[in-house]
Design a protein around this motif. Structure first.
Motif: not given
Length: 118
Positions: A21-32
């Motif tokens: 599930v794609t996160r809205q936060s860029l930082q969370e997406r990068q961490l994933a």
């Protein structure tokens, strides 16, 4: 963005859900993305209940229409193929220690279990 490379990673269910599930936060997406890629050369471990927690999250996502059944099936197969070890240590004998850890750090009991595993 980097994660420590000295030891096994402890992956919680919210991190695994960020892979589907794609996160809205860029930082969370990068961490994933970094975490998923890191599994190619890093050990990972999860507590035994992680599987139930993740299954529940996937079912909730499907019921809410966020995830299609075929996506859940494909993602479940991907998870089965990843080098993630399950810690099957009994939780019951550690209950009081986990409660103290949770209290000390202001965590839920679930999060205290992840911290204890780390």
């Amino acid at each position: 963005m980097s994660l420590s490379s000295d030891s096994a990673w402890v992956i919680d269910a919210s991190m695994a859900m960020a892979w589907v599930v794609t996160r809205q936060s860029l930082q969370e997406r990068q961490l994933a993305t970094v975490c998923m890629a890191g599994l190619a050369d890093r050990d990972a471990v999860v507590p035994d209940f992680w599987h139930l927690e993740l299954a529940n999250s996937l079912n909730r996502g499907e019921r809410a229409g966020v995830l299609l059944p075929d996506v859940v099936q494909t993602f479940s197969q991907l998870l089965d193929s990843l080098p993630i070890e399950t810690d099957t240590s009994a939780i019951a004998p550690r209950r009081q220690a986990l409660q103290q850890l949770a209290r000390r750090h202001g965590l839920s009991a679930y999060d205290a279990l992840y911290l204890d595993l780390a």
